[in-house]
Scaffold this active site. Structure first.
Site, PDB file in Angstrom:
ATOM      1  N   PRO A   1       0.783  -1.247   0.000  1.00  0.00           N
ATOM      2  CA  PRO A   1       0.000   0.000   0.000  1.00  0.00           C
ATOM      3  C   PRO A   1       0.808   1.287   0.000  1.00  0.00           C
ATOM      4  O   PRO A   1       0.232   2.372   0.127  1.00  0.00           O
ATOM      5  CB  PRO A   1      -0.776  -0.112   1.317  1.00  0.00           C
ATOM      6  CG  PRO A   1       0.180  -0.824   2.234  1.00  0.00           C
ATOM      7  CD  PRO A   1       0.903  -1.825   1.355  1.00  0.00           C
ATOM      8  N   CYS A   2       2.128   1.202  -0.175  1.00  0.00           N
ATOM      9  CA  CYS A   2       2.950   2.395   0.049  1.00  0.00           C
ATOM     10  C   CYS A   2       2.617   3.549  -0.891  1.00  0.00           C
ATOM     11  O   CYS A   2       2.885   4.705  -0.570  1.00  0.00           O
ATOM     12  CB  CYS A   2       4.431   2.050  -0.044  1.00  0.00           C
ATOM     13  SG  CYS A   2       4.979   1.493  -1.666  1.00  0.00           S
TER      14      CYS A   2
END
Length: 225
Positions: free
Chosen positions: A174-175
Site C-alpha cells: 500500500p505504500c
C-alpha cells in the site's frame, strides 16, 4: 456522506471514513449477492472479506493423465504401450490434455493506520488445500498487469503477516495507494461528485489478483453516498 478529506498533497483515508465506505459497499454486495461480508475482529476493529472460486486451464501429458489410449484389438483392458501408441498414430509429445484446476481465493480489505489507506490482503489454495506459492500467484497475474505492478504505483505483490490475524497473506503493497487515489478523490471533490473510495480503489487493484467488481457498484455507491 461527504468527502471531507484533508487538503494535504496526498489524500488519506481516515478510519471512520473507511468504516462508512465499507458499510455502503457491503450493503450493495448484499443486494446483488456478491459475497462480501464484514468480519469483526476485537471490540473496535474488523475487515471486509470475500471468498471466490475460480479456475485455470492446465495442459498435461495425455499418457500421464489417462488410464489408456483408445482400445486396440486384444488390448481392451490394458494400458497402451508407447509402441502401440505409435501404431495408432498418436505422438506422446503432441497429445496434451487440457484440464481445469479449481483455486479458492480469500480476499480481505483491511485498514492500515500506518498508511491511512485500505490494504488488499489475499490468499489462495488449490482444491486439495495446497496453498499457492508466490511464483504461482505471479503466474496467475495477467500479463497486462505485470508490467504495471513492477513499474506502476503498486510496486509489487509481497507476502507478509496479516495486520489483524497474524497469519501470512499476500498483499498488494500500500505504500503508494495515496498517490494512486489522490487525483481520483480530488477530482471528484472539485466536481462536487460523491464517490466511494473503496469502490474506486478496489475496482483498480482487484483485477490485478483476479478480483473484479460488477459495474453496478459504481452507480449504487454514487447514489447512496
Amino acid at each position: 456522506m461527504s468527502n471531507n478529506f484533508s487538503q494535504s498533497e496526498d489524500i488519506c483515508l481516515g478510519e471512520k471514513q473507511f468504516l462508512q465506505f465499507c458499510d455502503l459497499f457491503i450493503k450493495h454486495s448484499e443486494e446483488i449477492n456478491d459475497g462480501w461480508q464484514w468480519r469483526k475482529q476485537g471490540p473496535n476493529e474488523g475487515y471486509m472479506v470475500k471468498v471466490h472460486l475460480t479456475s485455470r486451464k492446465t495442459k498435461n501429458n495425455f499418457f500421464e493423465d489417462s488410464q489408456c489410449l483408445p482400445s486396440l484389438p486384444g488390448h481392451e483392458s490394458e494400458a497402451c504401450s508407447e509402441g502401440e501408441a505409435e501404431n495408432i498414430g498418436i505422438d506422446k509429445e503432441e497429445a496434451p490434455v487440457t484440464t481445469l484446476e479449481l483455486i479458492q481465493y480469500e480476499y480481505h480489505v483491511v485498514y492500515s493506520c500506518s498508511y491511512q489507506v485500505p490494504v488488499l490482503y489475499f490468499k489462495a489454495c488449490f482444491s486439495d488445500g495446497r496453498p499457492l506459492t508466490l511464483e504461482e500467484i505471479w503466474e496467475n497475474v495477467h500479463d497486462c498487469y505485470k508490467e504495471r505492478l513492477l513499474q506502476g504505483p503498486w510496486e509489487t505483490i509481497t507476502q507478509q503477516e496479516h495486520h489483524l490475524l497474524g497469519q501470512p497473506f499476500f498483499i498488494l503493497h500500500p505504500c503508494r495507494t495515496s498517490e494512486l487515489m489522490t487525483p481520483i478523490m480530488a477530482g471528484a471533490r472539485q466536481e462536487k461528485r460523491d464517490v466511494n473510495y473503496i469502490t474506486s480503489w478496489l475496482s483498480m487493484v482487484g483485477p490485478v489478483v483476479g478480483l473484479d467488481l460488477p459495474t453496478s457498484y459504481a452507480t449504487a455507491m454514487s447514489q447512496c453516498i
